[in-house]
Motif scaffolding. Structure first.
Motif, short mmCIF file in Angstrom:
data_model
loop_
_atom_site.label_atom_id
_atom_site.label_comp_id
_atom_site.label_asym_id
_atom_site.label_seq_id
_atom_site.Cartn_x
_atom_site.Cartn_y
_atom_site.Cartn_z
N ASN A 32 0.81 -1.21 0.00
CA ASN A 32 0.00 0.00 0.00
C ASN A 32 0.86 1.27 0.00
O ASN A 32 0.58 2.22 -0.72
N TYR A 33 1.87 1.27 0.86
CA TYR A 33 2.77 2.42 0.94
C TYR A 33 4.20 1.93 0.78
O TYR A 33 4.59 0.90 1.33
N MET A 34 4.99 2.69 0.04
CA MET A 34 6.43 2.47 0.02
C MET A 34 7.08 3.80 0.39
O MET A 34 6.62 4.86 -0.04
N GLY A 35 8.11 3.73 1.19
CA GLY A 35 8.70 4.97 1.63
C GLY A 35 10.10 4.82 2.16
O GLY A 35 10.72 3.76 2.03
N TRP A 36 10.57 5.91 2.75
CA TRP A 36 11.94 5.97 3.26
C TRP A 36 11.96 6.57 4.66
O TRP A 36 11.25 7.54 4.94
N TYR A 37 12.80 5.99 5.48
CA TYR A 37 13.11 6.51 6.80
C TYR A 37 14.63 6.63 6.88
O TYR A 37 15.35 6.06 6.07
N ARG A 38 15.10 7.36 7.86
CA ARG A 38 16.54 7.45 8.06
C ARG A 38 16.86 7.48 9.54
O ARG A 38 16.03 7.87 10.37
N GLN A 39 18.08 7.07 9.85
CA GLN A 39 18.53 7.05 11.23
C GLN A 39 19.98 7.50 11.29
O GLN A 39 20.86 6.87 10.70
N ALA A 40 20.19 8.61 11.98
CA ALA A 40 21.53 9.13 12.19
C ALA A 40 22.08 8.54 13.49
O ALA A 40 21.31 8.12 14.36
N GLU A 46 13.64 8.21 11.71
CA GLU A 46 12.63 9.21 11.42
C GLU A 46 12.08 9.04 10.00
O GLU A 46 12.78 8.62 9.08
N PHE A 47 10.83 9.41 9.86
CA PHE A 47 10.14 9.36 8.58
C PHE A 47 10.70 10.43 7.64
O PHE A 47 10.94 11.57 8.06
N ILE A 48 10.88 10.05 6.37
CA ILE A 48 11.36 10.99 5.36
C ILE A 48 10.29 11.24 4.30
O ILE A 48 9.90 12.37 4.04
N ALA A 60 8.37 14.58 4.92
CA ALA A 60 8.69 15.26 6.17
C ALA A 60 9.07 16.71 5.84
O ALA A 60 9.61 16.99 4.77
N ASP A 61 8.80 17.61 6.77
CA ASP A 61 9.11 19.03 6.54
C ASP A 61 10.59 19.24 6.24
O ASP A 61 10.96 20.14 5.49
N SER A 62 11.44 18.42 6.85
CA SER A 62 12.88 18.62 6.73
C SER A 62 13.40 18.38 5.31
O SER A 62 14.50 18.83 4.97
#
Length: 119
Positions: A32-40, A46-48, A60-62
């Protein structure tokens, strides 16, 4: 079982661009959804960005205005075009696939790909 494989990470200077890709298999599995997250380092994941099966994106706003997410529904792949990269974009980027089944929502994750923005 759904397998997500990312590619395209690397080292880039500030202001540069990178394109990440994620391929899901099997290709005919309904995600249904494909997306990206990142972790520093030292931070939570966090959601991207994400995109629906119908092609509706969310950011994401960033990263709004700098990153562009796209999806090839037939091939079950998702891409993230990252422009105007900043030092703070450095992180491990994870592909996410979300499927709604008989048990509710199920999340699948890729293994992650490193993006480093450095001068």
């Amino acid at each position: 079982q759904v397998l997500l494989v990312e590619s395209g990470g690397g080292l880039v200077h500030p202001g540069g661009s990178l394109r990440l890709s994620c391929a899901a298999s099997p290709t005919d599995f309904s995600i249904n959804y494909m997306g990206w997250y990142r972790q520093a380092p030292g931070q939570e994941r966090e959601f991207i960005a994400r995109i629906t099966s119908g092609g509706t994106p969310d950011y994401a706003d960033s990263v709004l205005g700098r990153f562009i997410i796209s999806r090839d529904g037939i091939q079950n792949t998702v891409h993230l075009q990252m422009n105007s990269l900043r030092l703070e974009d450095t992180a491990v980027y994870y592909c996410n696939g979300r499927h709604y089944g008989s048990s509710g929502w199920i999340d699948y994750w890729g293994q992650g790909t490193q993006v480093t923005v450095s001068s």
